[in-house]
Design an enzyme around this catalytic site. Structure first.
Site, PDB file in Angstrom:
ATOM      1  N   HIS A 141       0.799  -1.237   0.000  1.00  0.00           N
ATOM      2  CA  HIS A 141       0.000   0.000   0.000  1.00  0.00           C
ATOM      3  C   HIS A 141       0.830   1.286   0.000  1.00  0.00           C
ATOM      4  O   HIS A 141       0.536   2.245   0.720  1.00  0.00           O
ATOM      5  CB  HIS A 141      -0.951   0.020   1.195  1.00  0.00           C
ATOM      6  CG  HIS A 141      -2.037  -1.014   1.134  1.00  0.00           C
ATOM      7  ND1 HIS A 141      -2.527  -1.530  -0.045  1.00  0.00           N
ATOM      8  CD2 HIS A 141      -2.740  -1.635   2.120  1.00  0.00           C
ATOM      9  CE1 HIS A 141      -3.489  -2.421   0.219  1.00  0.00           C
ATOM     10  NE2 HIS A 141      -3.628  -2.509   1.522  1.00  0.00           N
ATOM     11  N   HIS A 166      -9.607   1.894   0.555  1.00  0.00           N
ATOM     12  CA  HIS A 166      -9.552   0.753   1.483  1.00  0.00           C
ATOM     13  C   HIS A 166     -10.648   0.848   2.561  1.00  0.00           C
ATOM     14  O   HIS A 166     -10.369   0.635   3.738  1.00  0.00           O
ATOM     15  CB  HIS A 166      -8.164   0.687   2.124  1.00  0.00           C
ATOM     16  CG  HIS A 166      -7.741  -0.696   2.507  1.00  0.00           C
ATOM     17  ND1 HIS A 166      -8.554  -1.546   3.238  1.00  0.00           N
ATOM     18  CD2 HIS A 166      -6.595  -1.391   2.262  1.00  0.00           C
ATOM     19  CE1 HIS A 166      -7.912  -2.689   3.436  1.00  0.00           C
ATOM     20  NE2 HIS A 166      -6.722  -2.621   2.847  1.00  0.00           N
ATOM     21  N   GLU A 188     -11.838  -4.105  -2.649  1.00  0.00           N
ATOM     22  CA  GLU A 188     -10.932  -3.086  -3.181  1.00  0.00           C
ATOM     23  C   GLU A 188     -10.720  -3.327  -4.672  1.00  0.00           C
ATOM     24  O   GLU A 188     -10.052  -4.279  -5.064  1.00  0.00           O
ATOM     25  CB  GLU A 188      -9.592  -3.155  -2.449  1.00  0.00           C
ATOM     26  CG  GLU A 188      -9.678  -2.983  -0.943  1.00  0.00           C
ATOM     27  CD  GLU A 188      -8.479  -3.615  -0.265  1.00  0.00           C
ATOM     28  OE1 GLU A 188      -7.380  -3.056  -0.356  1.00  0.00           O
ATOM     29  OE2 GLU A 188      -8.645  -4.679   0.357  1.00  0.00           O
TER      30      GLU A 188
END
Length: 343
Positions: free
Chosen positions: A109, A178, A309
């Site tokens: 991420h 997210h 996601e």
């Protein structure tokens, strides 16, 4: 049309560069969503049940302090590259880049300080808000000055998130939001009574560090076949699963299509996910452990939320057979995801 309100949410600590964090409240007849200029975070999303009552269906915190502490990316836009890059390494134009390792042996991420932990510049739109930032060349080890725009718009029961980016050097990019959902209302203990379906014929098996092996496996006859709705708790029991944290492979077309649906029969709340992206990561909150105090001081135990996601496939930058992960100068990255809420 949605109405848009703007207010101050808090002040960033001086050691984080200071700056005011604003909150933008988008409101229609059936949905109210609150978005922060920190990390483009969806801090609250209220939607009606069949009784007409509103409930907040995303996990998060009441105050800025919560978001400044360690948390699992609640509601945030993650980037430059969402999901995992194996060993935090990739090669572009014969040059190798090394990223920070923040997920075992991998980079996750965006690295140590990804897009979720920075202030964005907001612009209010008639029915939403557009956030902009420049990610400078070399930030978190990534090449190129990357200009990024993330736009949230609300129309009736539909929340759209559009992601655009342009770069000065070839760079991998993969943006997603997210948000952690629980359609029973955030703070509910689990998601076992939710019905989930995902429009995918194949998924990506992963190794023990959650990196795809490179195989694209058919869902047919496996626990990953979610093409017909399953009741999550019963499904996990039936297949002795600890939960999902996998990429499902969607049709490779750049047009809007329905890719997933969640339904909570007790309240009647339903959420459809539509996207232009080639993949969707279905995650069932396996790493939540009850240690975080969320909104209204509730705790968030394991399996108390799910994420859908929309994104490119994990580690695509290192797997030439996966969809293209690189953005080149002169091109534009442009993807949209729509969350449609109903009862």
């Amino acid at each position: 049309m949605a109405e848009v309100k703007r207010e101050v949410f808090g002040q960033m600590p001086r050691e984080e560069g200071g700056g005011v964090v604003e909150k933008f409240v988008l409101k229609s007849d059936s949905v109210k969503v609150e978005i922060l200029s920190l990390g483009c975070i969806i801090a609250a999303l209220e939607t009606k049940g069949r009784d007409g009552e509103f409930s907040d269906v995303v996990l998060g915190f009441d105050t800025l302090e919560g978001y400044m502490g360690k948390h699992p990316y609640f509601g945030a836009v993650v980037g430059r590259v969402a999901n995992r890059i194996a060993k935090g390494r990739f090669t572009v134009d014969e040059k190798e880049y090394q990223l920070f390792l923040n997920n075992g042996p991998n980079s996750l991420h965006g690295g140590a300080k990804g897009f979720d932990k920075v202030l964005w510049s907001p612009e209010v739109l008639p029915n939403g808000v557009c956030f902009y930032r420049l990610s400078p060349d070399g930030e978190e080890g990534y090449p190129g000055d990357l200009k990024v725009w993330v736009t949230y718009t609300l129309s009736g029961g539909e929340l759209a998130i559009n992601y655009r980016a342009q770069t000065s050097k070839t760079t991998p990019i993969n943006l997603t939001n997210h948000a952690y959902f629980n359609l029973a209302g955030q703070g509910s203990q689990d998601i076992y009574d939710h019905e989930i379906s995902i429009e995918a014929d194949s998924y990506l098996p992963v190794d023990d560090t959650n990196i795809p092996t490179g195989e694209v496996a058919a869902v047919q006859g496996t626990s990953f076949d979610l093409r017909q709705p399953v009741i999550l708790g019963k499904h996990l029991q039936k297949f002795h699963l600890d939960g999902f944290d996998h990429n499902f492979c969607l049709q490779q077309v750049q047009t809007r299509r329905l890719v997933g649906r969640a339904h909570h029969p007790p309240t009647g709340r339903a959420m459809e996910v539509h996207t232009t992206q080639p993949g969707i990561q279905f995650y069932t909150g396996n790493f939540l452990d009850g240690s975080l105090k969320g909104k209204g001081t509730v705790t968030y135990p394991k399996h108390s939320a799910f994420c859908l996601e929309t994104q490119n496939w994990p580690d695509a930058v290192n797997k030439p057979q996966f969809p293209n992960a690189l953005l080149r100068p002169g091109e534009e990255y442009n993807h949209t995801t729509w969350f449609v809420f109903s009862t």
